[in-house]
Design a protein around this motif. Structure first.
Motif, PDB file in Angstrom:
ATOM      1  N   ALA A 113      -7.654  -9.778   9.348  1.00  0.00           N
ATOM      2  CA  ALA A 113      -8.305  -8.926   8.340  1.00  0.00           C
ATOM      3  C   ALA A 113      -8.170  -7.469   8.769  1.00  0.00           C
ATOM      4  CB  ALA A 113      -9.769  -9.309   8.186  1.00  0.00           C
ATOM      5  N   VAL A 114      -7.875  -6.606   7.818  1.00  0.00           N
ATOM      6  CA  VAL A 114      -7.719  -5.178   8.115  1.00  0.00           C
ATOM      7  C   VAL A 114      -8.590  -4.366   7.157  1.00  0.00           C
ATOM      8  CG1 VAL A 114      -5.375  -5.508   8.960  1.00  0.00           C
ATOM      9  CG2 VAL A 114      -5.735  -4.877   6.560  1.00  0.00           C
ATOM     10  N   GLY A 115      -8.800  -3.105   7.512  1.00  0.00           N
ATOM     11  CA  GLY A 115      -9.556  -2.209   6.653  1.00  0.00           C
ATOM     12  C   GLY A 115     -11.015  -2.574   6.509  1.00  0.00           C
ATOM     13  N   ARG A 116     -11.595  -3.227   7.544  1.00  0.00           N
ATOM     14  CA  ARG A 116     -12.983  -3.702   7.445  1.00  0.00           C
ATOM     15  C   ARG A 116     -13.943  -2.599   7.851  1.00  0.00           C
ATOM     16  NH1 ARG A 116     -13.139  -9.475  10.359  1.00  0.00           N
ATOM     17  NH2 ARG A 116     -15.187  -9.495   9.436  1.00  0.00           N
ATOM     18  N   LEU A 147       0.853  -1.190   0.000  1.00  0.00           N
ATOM     19  CA  LEU A 147       0.000   0.000   0.000  1.00  0.00           C
ATOM     20  C   LEU A 147       0.890   1.241   0.000  1.00  0.00           C
ATOM     21  CD1 LEU A 147      -3.002   0.897   0.140  1.00  0.00           C
ATOM     22  CD2 LEU A 147      -2.758   0.936   2.628  1.00  0.00           C
ATOM     23  N   SER A 148       0.593   2.183  -0.884  1.00  0.00           N
ATOM     24  CA  SER A 148       1.417   3.391  -0.998  1.00  0.00           C
ATOM     25  C   SER A 148       1.327   4.238   0.271  1.00  0.00           C
ATOM     26  CB  SER A 148       0.965   4.222  -2.201  1.00  0.00           C
ATOM     27  OG  SER A 148      -0.372   4.666  -2.016  1.00  0.00           O
ATOM     28  N   ALA A 149       2.260   5.146   0.434  1.00  0.00           N
ATOM     29  CA  ALA A 149       2.314   5.999   1.632  1.00  0.00           C
ATOM     30  C   ALA A 149       1.072   6.866   1.769  1.00  0.00           C
ATOM     31  CB  ALA A 149       3.568   6.865   1.594  1.00  0.00           C
ATOM     32  N   ASP A 150       0.466   7.246   0.644  1.00  0.00           N
ATOM     33  CA  ASP A 150      -0.748   8.055   0.731  1.00  0.00           C
ATOM     34  C   ASP A 150      -2.017   7.188   0.766  1.00  0.00           C
ATOM     35  OD1 ASP A 150      -1.007   7.132  -1.858  1.00  0.00           O
ATOM     36  OD2 ASP A 150      -0.714   9.087  -2.814  1.00  0.00           O
ATOM     37  N   GLY A 151      -1.846   5.859   0.694  1.00  0.00           N
ATOM     38  CA  GLY A 151      -2.976   4.936   0.801  1.00  0.00           C
ATOM     39  C   GLY A 151      -3.884   4.901  -0.407  1.00  0.00           C
ATOM     40  N   ALA A 163      -0.970   2.336   5.570  1.00  0.00           N
ATOM     41  CA  ALA A 163      -0.298   3.027   4.463  1.00  0.00           C
ATOM     42  C   ALA A 163       1.203   2.787   4.532  1.00  0.00           C
ATOM     43  CB  ALA A 163      -0.605   4.528   4.505  1.00  0.00           C
ATOM     44  N   GLY A 164       1.802   2.466   3.390  1.00  0.00           N
ATOM     45  CA  GLY A 164       3.232   2.209   3.319  1.00  0.00           C
ATOM     46  C   GLY A 164       3.649   0.837   3.805  1.00  0.00           C
ATOM     47  N   LYS A 165       2.688  -0.019   4.134  1.00  0.00           N
ATOM     48  CA  LYS A 165       3.010  -1.334   4.695  1.00  0.00           C
ATOM     49  C   LYS A 165       2.637  -2.460   3.726  1.00  0.00           C
ATOM     50  CE  LYS A 165       2.255   0.209   9.458  1.00  0.00           C
ATOM     51  NZ  LYS A 165       1.453   0.020  10.690  1.00  0.00           N
ATOM     52  N   PRO A 166       3.296  -3.620   3.887  1.00  0.00           N
ATOM     53  CA  PRO A 166       2.937  -4.760   3.046  1.00  0.00           C
ATOM     54  C   PRO A 166       1.626  -5.404   3.516  1.00  0.00           C
ATOM     55  CG  PRO A 166       4.667  -5.397   4.580  1.00  0.00           C
ATOM     56  CD  PRO A 166       4.444  -3.919   4.759  1.00  0.00           C
ATOM     57  N   LEU A 167       0.787  -5.774   2.572  1.00  0.00           N
ATOM     58  CA  LEU A 167      -0.489  -6.430   2.865  1.00  0.00           C
ATOM     59  C   LEU A 167      -0.633  -7.660   1.988  1.00  0.00           C
ATOM     60  CD1 LEU A 167      -2.913  -3.341   2.887  1.00  0.00           C
ATOM     61  CD2 LEU A 167      -2.165  -4.626   4.898  1.00  0.00           C
ATOM     62  N   ALA A 168      -1.594  -8.494   2.327  1.00  0.00           N
ATOM     63  CA  ALA A 168      -2.033  -9.560   1.425  1.00  0.00           C
ATOM     64  C   ALA A 168      -3.400  -9.145   0.903  1.00  0.00           C
ATOM     65  CB  ALA A 168      -2.112 -10.896   2.153  1.00  0.00           C
ATOM     66  N   ALA A 208      -9.903   5.426   3.615  1.00  0.00           N
ATOM     67  CA  ALA A 208      -9.895   5.846   5.028  1.00  0.00           C
ATOM     68  C   ALA A 208      -9.650   4.665   5.960  1.00  0.00           C
ATOM     69  CB  ALA A 208     -11.224   6.524   5.367  1.00  0.00           C
ATOM     70  N   SER A 209     -10.310   3.535   5.685  1.00  0.00           N
ATOM     71  CA  SER A 209     -10.152   2.373   6.570  1.00  0.00           C
ATOM     72  C   SER A 209      -8.773   1.728   6.434  1.00  0.00           C
ATOM     73  CB  SER A 209     -11.249   1.346   6.285  1.00  0.00           C
ATOM     74  OG  SER A 209     -11.173   0.890   4.948  1.00  0.00           O
ATOM     75  N   LEU A 210      -8.116   1.920   5.282  1.00  0.00           N
ATOM     76  CA  LEU A 210      -6.783   1.331   5.074  1.00  0.00           C
ATOM     77  C   LEU A 210      -5.649   2.269   5.492  1.00  0.00           C
ATOM     78  CD1 LEU A 210      -7.245  -0.442   1.618  1.00  0.00           C
ATOM     79  CD2 LEU A 210      -6.885  -1.542   3.829  1.00  0.00           C
ATOM     80  N   LYS A 211      -5.987   3.502   5.868  1.00  0.00           N
ATOM     81  CA  LYS A 211      -4.963   4.512   6.171  1.00  0.00           C
ATOM     82  C   LYS A 211      -3.931   4.045   7.210  1.00  0.00           C
ATOM     83  CE  LYS A 211      -4.482   9.469   7.022  1.00  0.00           C
ATOM     84  NZ  LYS A 211      -5.192  10.744   7.304  1.00  0.00           N
ATOM     85  N   PRO A 212      -4.330   3.322   8.296  1.00  0.00           N
ATOM     86  CA  PRO A 212      -3.322   2.886   9.283  1.00  0.00           C
ATOM     87  C   PRO A 212      -2.268   1.941   8.699  1.00  0.00           C
ATOM     88  CG  PRO A 212      -5.537   2.746  10.211  1.00  0.00           C
ATOM     89  CD  PRO A 212      -5.699   3.021   8.751  1.00  0.00           C
TER      90      PRO A 212
END
Length: 362
Positions: A359-362, A248-252, A276-281, A270-274
């Motif tokens: 699970a994230v960004g839910r 996920l890019s730094a600006d999300g 931002a800049g991190k690896p996800l699946a 908005a839900s993925l903002k925390p």
């Protein structure tokens, strides 16, 4: 009908470092059909055996119909269990197999006969009552095992993988029989299986276990559409969910998958903002992957295998982010070794923390 309350049930075996079951808390409402599902060794049968009284409870509390039953012997719990291997007496007729438990309880002969005939009629066994188990098919034997449990009219039915010895067609038929039976008698049932299709089609709610711990307990559609973690997402659904390494890019706003950028919908940013800049699946089910560029972007793949199944075609494709499966229900599928573009339907995407797998960004 009985309400079953499992409060932090734990089972440890001597000499084992890890508990077979740890802190499992589930409430099964009166009249509900709950399915315990998970891979072999996850603890689902151990939980069932603790409810039946066949395994001692190391820690926690079990209540059936409001009564604490941790130390109550199996015969006094008013529970009936159907096993995987039928466990029929080979020298007895179908009638005597079904009547055996009632005779042990010294019920009057007339009542025993009435209960057996009523149950046999419900299960379509009335013409087999004089036969021995060896004269029956696998499905008929399983119905006798069900009938033997039913005639007792217990508060609670327990099923321990009762269909695993049957062929695929018979399993489908018996699943429908058990669902019909539950609708008819409306008794509380706990059903154990390793087959997620069986779990999804039978359970009003499903409890997913892994390594002795409860991962999620919810109705089938919630498990499918809102899995709590990567394990549940991958276990529920056939074929299972695709998982792609993503950044996920730094600006999300963008997600890099296979070296290509996908635009994250504004509603999800908005839900993925925390993260931002991190690896996800990135999780996408096979029916939610398209084979042409989409409005949010796409990434490259190459077809490795095609599986024509009549009503659908499953396309296995290799991508820089991992292997994926695409479900095609209409139109033509690309050929093997053909280059394709893959686009997720972002209305149905899932995101998981690569470290915790939650699970994230839910």
């Amino acid at each position: 009908m009985a309400r079953v309350e499992m409060d932090r049930l734990t089972k440890r075996y001597d000499g084992k470092a890890r508990p077979a079951v740890q802190d499992v808390s589930i409430t099964v409402e009166a009249g509900e059909l709950l399915v315990l599902v998970g891979p072999s060794g996850c603890g689902k049968s151990t939980v069932l055996r603790m409810v039946a009284g066949l395994e001692d409870i190391t820690d926690g509390e079990l209540r059936i119909a409001g009564r604490r039953v941790n130390e109550v012997p199996p015969k006094d719990r008013d529970v009936a269990m159907v096993f995987q291997n039928y466990a029929l007496y080979p020298h007895m007729s179908v009638f005597d197999n079904m009547a055996f438990g009632l005779k042990l309880r010294k019920l009057p002969k007339d009542e025993v006969a009435a209960r057996v005939h009523e149950t046999a009629d419900m299960l379509g066994l009335d013409k087999y009552l004089d036969r021995r188990p060896r004269e029956l098919s696998g499905g008929e034997r399983q119905r006798v095992a069900l009938g033997r449990a039913l005639v007792r009219r217990p508060k609670l039915f327990l099923f321990d993988e009762p269909l695993s010895n049957l062929d695929a067609k018979l399993r489908t038929h018996m699943r429908a029989e058990i669902a019909r039976l539950h609708h008819q008698i409306k008794t509380t049932m706990i059903y154990v299986t390793h087959d997620q299709v069986e779990a999804m089609t039978l359970g009003q709610r499903i409890a997913v276990l892994k390594d002795g711990t409860l991962q999620q307990c919810a109705d089938p559609l919630t498990l499918y559409g809102r899995p709590a973690n990567r394990f549940v997402a991958g276990f529920i659904g056939s074929p299972s969910m695709n998982f792609l390494d993503a950044e996920l890019s730094a600006d999300g706003r963008t997600l890099t998958v296979g070296g290509e950028e996908l635009h994250v919908p504004e509603a999800q940013q908005a839900s993925l903002k925390p993260w931002a800049g991190k690896p996800l699946a990135l999780g996408v089910r096979p029916e939610h992957l398209g084979l042409e560029p989409g409005p949010q972007g796409s990434f490259a793949g190459r077809v490795a295998v095609r599986e024509p199944l009549g009503n659908e075609i499953l396309v296995h494709a290799d991508t820089p982010a991992g292997e994926v499966i695409v479900r095609i229900t209409h139109g033509t599928a690309p050929g093997v070794d053909e280059a394709i573009r893959l686009s997720p339907d972002f209305a149905h995407t899932h995101y998981f923390d690569r470290e915790t797998e939650a699970a994230v960004g839910r």
